[in-house]
Design an enzyme around this catalytic site. Sequence first.
Site: not given
Ligand code: UFG
Length: 322
Positions: A72, A116, A140, A31, A144
């Site tokens: 990872f 992902s 991103y 890492d 992938k």
């Molecule tokens: N959300 C909020 N408030 C926050 C953070 C997130 O409302 O403070 C919402 C986001 O808009 C989304 C949901 O919560 O609708 C989940 O958000 P995350 O950021 O936890 O996760 P994502 O689905 O956006 O992202 C995940 C992975 C990414 C990947 C993506 C698509 O973390 O690495 O799924 O596969 F790219």
Amino acid sequence: MSILVTGGAGYIGSHTVKELLKKNYEVIVLDNLSSGHRELVPGGHFIQADLCSAAELKKVFSDHRIEAVMHFAALIQVGESCADPQKYYRHNLLSTLNLLEAMLEAGVKYFIFSSSAAVYGEPKEIPIREDHPLNPASPYGVTKEMVERILPDYDRAYGLKYVSLRYFNAAGADPDGQMGEWHQPETHLIPNILLHLLGRNPDFQVFGNDFPTPDGTAIRDYIHVTDLAIAHILALERLRLENSSQAINLGSSRGHSVLEVIRTAEKVTGKKVNLKFGPRRPGDVPVLLASSEKAETWLGWKRNFSELEFIIESAWRWHQRH
Ligand code: UFG
């Protein structure tokens, strides 16, 4: 068997190192600590090195007898990847090319790749099966997808055998409380809610309440990080047995809206979220939900920790202490 785990000081990597050690694998963790944390590495032999340096990498392979690689190490912020794509192509793509080259030179044949759900982009069908077209919506996701497109060529030409694991929403923390999610900055929903409930994230917002979903907030497929970690070991075992490369979704096949996650967090913690709604986050799709059929049949994967309540309980224990 000795496994090189790149990004083993990160969130999913460190949980996987723990599961590998439990199964008596010999583990070498590599890492660069740009976003990982040395304190999260639960054991094994640690090497601080950067995958972008081909020379450092080759030395790792000549100094150690490595039989398989779990990869990872990557940058993971979708928004940042749109603002600075060059950084993502360097750290997610160039680094992986270096790693594959070093592996081939050393005769290492097994590769487990952290892909992902971002490779699918906006889904045309829900639940998403592995044969759904790949159409990533961010650099991103493109990094992938590119690696996923490169791997079959390396299989055909050099006999590299791989499993690409397409994670949906990794969440939760080690059930023993040893490690958990520690991103800086934190962008993910569950830690953001919990940090808000601990008074460390006063600006918490729900991004969008006008999605075409029953309560207007986005639906995601949350999967416990320990279930993900275990899937990596199953993937390696299966790959060695079958010698057949695959791409596999890792999700729970169950969706939860942002509001459902907030209500569950309130129930688990006994605390109240100060609910504020903001605009949609660019690039967020209404629903992401995996078909887990292939993971169940090909890997024999069962999820033991991915009930939303347990995900949040385990994350809450971690964030309170951390
Ligand atoms: N959300 C909020 N408030 C926050 C953070 C997130 O409302 O403070 C919402 C986001 O808009 C989304 C949901 O919560 O609708 C989940 O958000 P995350 O950021 O936890 O996760 P994502 O689905 O956006 O992202 C995940 C992975 C990414 C990947 C993506 C698509 O973390 O690495 O799924 O596969 F790219």
